[in-house]
Design a protein around this motif. Structure first.
Motif, short mmCIF file in Angstrom:
data_model
loop_
_atom_site.label_atom_id
_atom_site.label_comp_id
_atom_site.label_asym_id
_atom_site.label_seq_id
_atom_site.Cartn_x
_atom_site.Cartn_y
_atom_site.Cartn_z
N MET A 19 0.84 -1.18 0.00
CA MET A 19 0.00 0.00 0.00
C MET A 19 0.89 1.25 0.00
O MET A 19 1.80 1.36 0.82
CB MET A 19 -0.88 -0.02 1.24
CG MET A 19 -1.93 1.01 1.27
SD MET A 19 -3.05 0.63 2.63
CE MET A 19 -4.16 1.95 2.43
N PRO A 20 0.64 2.21 -0.90
CA PRO A 20 1.48 3.40 -0.95
C PRO A 20 1.27 4.29 0.26
O PRO A 20 0.18 4.33 0.83
CB PRO A 20 1.03 4.10 -2.23
CG PRO A 20 -0.33 3.59 -2.49
CD PRO A 20 -0.38 2.20 -1.93
N LYS A 21 2.32 5.00 0.62
CA LYS A 21 2.24 5.91 1.76
C LYS A 21 1.62 7.23 1.32
O LYS A 21 1.83 7.69 0.20
CB LYS A 21 3.62 6.15 2.34
CG LYS A 21 4.20 4.88 2.91
CD LYS A 21 5.47 5.16 3.66
CE LYS A 21 5.97 3.87 4.26
NZ LYS A 21 7.08 4.06 5.12
N ARG A 22 0.84 7.82 2.21
CA ARG A 22 0.18 9.09 1.89
C ARG A 22 1.18 10.23 1.91
O ARG A 22 2.08 10.26 2.75
CB ARG A 22 -0.92 9.37 2.89
CG ARG A 22 -2.10 8.44 2.77
CD ARG A 22 -3.24 8.87 3.65
NE ARG A 22 -2.86 8.82 5.04
CZ ARG A 22 -3.56 9.37 6.03
NH1 ARG A 22 -4.66 10.03 5.77
NH2 ARG A 22 -3.16 9.27 7.28
N LEU A 23 1.00 11.18 1.02
CA LEU A 23 1.78 12.41 0.97
C LEU A 23 0.84 13.58 1.16
O LEU A 23 -0.22 13.63 0.54
CB LEU A 23 2.51 12.55 -0.36
CG LEU A 23 3.63 11.58 -0.65
CD1 LEU A 23 4.13 11.76 -2.06
CD2 LEU A 23 4.77 11.77 0.33
N LEU A 24 1.20 14.50 2.05
CA LEU A 24 0.41 15.70 2.29
C LEU A 24 1.30 16.92 2.16
O LEU A 24 2.51 16.85 2.41
CB LEU A 24 -0.22 15.67 3.68
CG LEU A 24 -1.22 14.57 4.00
CD1 LEU A 24 -1.65 14.67 5.45
CD2 LEU A 24 -2.42 14.65 3.08
N ILE A 25 0.71 18.04 1.78
CA ILE A 25 1.44 19.31 1.71
C ILE A 25 0.78 20.27 2.68
O ILE A 25 -0.45 20.44 2.66
CB ILE A 25 1.44 19.87 0.29
CG1 ILE A 25 2.24 18.94 -0.61
CG2 ILE A 25 2.03 21.27 0.27
CD1 ILE A 25 2.33 19.37 -2.04
N GLY A 26 1.58 20.88 3.55
CA GLY A 26 1.06 21.80 4.55
C GLY A 26 2.09 22.84 4.93
O GLY A 26 3.19 22.89 4.37
N GLN A 27 1.74 23.65 5.91
CA GLN A 27 2.60 24.74 6.35
C GLN A 27 3.08 24.50 7.77
O GLN A 27 2.30 24.11 8.64
CB GLN A 27 1.82 26.05 6.29
CG GLN A 27 2.69 27.27 6.52
CD GLN A 27 1.91 28.55 6.27
OE1 GLN A 27 0.69 28.56 6.28
NE2 GLN A 27 2.63 29.63 6.06
N VAL A 28 4.37 24.73 7.99
CA VAL A 28 4.96 24.56 9.33
C VAL A 28 4.47 25.71 10.21
O VAL A 28 4.61 26.88 9.86
CB VAL A 28 6.50 24.56 9.26
CG1 VAL A 28 7.11 24.47 10.65
CG2 VAL A 28 7.00 23.41 8.40
N THR A 29 3.89 25.36 11.37
CA THR A 29 3.39 26.40 12.28
C THR A 29 4.15 26.43 13.59
O THR A 29 3.99 27.35 14.37
CB THR A 29 1.90 26.18 12.59
OG1 THR A 29 1.72 24.86 13.09
CG2 THR A 29 1.06 26.37 11.36
N ARG A 30 4.98 25.43 13.85
CA ARG A 30 5.77 25.42 15.07
C ARG A 30 7.07 24.67 14.82
O ARG A 30 7.06 23.55 14.33
CB ARG A 30 4.99 24.77 16.20
CG ARG A 30 5.65 24.96 17.56
CD ARG A 30 4.78 24.46 18.68
NE ARG A 30 3.52 25.20 18.71
CZ ARG A 30 2.41 24.73 19.25
NH1 ARG A 30 2.37 23.55 19.78
NH2 ARG A 30 1.31 25.46 19.26
N ASP A 31 8.19 25.31 15.17
CA ASP A 31 9.50 24.66 15.00
C ASP A 31 10.36 24.82 16.25
O ASP A 31 11.56 24.94 16.16
CB ASP A 31 10.22 25.22 13.77
CG ASP A 31 10.56 26.69 13.89
OD1 ASP A 31 10.06 27.34 14.83
OD2 ASP A 31 11.33 27.19 13.07
#
Length: 95
Positions: A1-13
């Motif tokens: 099963m392929p792994k999911r890829l998501l695109i988002g914004q870093v809000t805490r580092d």
């Protein structure tokens, strides 16, 4: 099963290897049909520390790395500008 890829914004580092990533999505209300904005918060492992607040990143599903971390940062899609960083810092509540 392929792994999911998501695109988002870093809000805490704040920690050296963990990033808090917000992934936005649009959901249609089941009764009224209005399109609403929702977000999913994911904690991603950034081993090299290459991402900063405001960066747009791609994360990949992985095995559980800690209590909350289930994602690994694969790449930085876009770096944040200085004005974006200032806006993110201004809207975060001071504790």
């Amino acid at each position: 099963m392929p792994k999911r890829l998501l695109i988002g914004q870093v809000t805490r580092d704040s920690s050296p290897t963990t990033r808090r990533v917000e992934v936005p999505r649009l959901v249609k209300h089941e009764v009224y049909g209005k399109t609403m904005r929702r977000r999913t918060i994911c904690y991603a492992h950034d081993a090299d520390g290459i991402s900063k607040n405001g960066d747009t990143v791609e994360i990949e599903e992985s095995r559980p790395l800690s209590k909350l971390k289930r994602w690994v940062l694969t790449r930085v899609v876009a770096k944040a500008s200085a004005s974006q960083n200032a806006a993110i810092v201004a809207e975060t509540p001071a504790s």
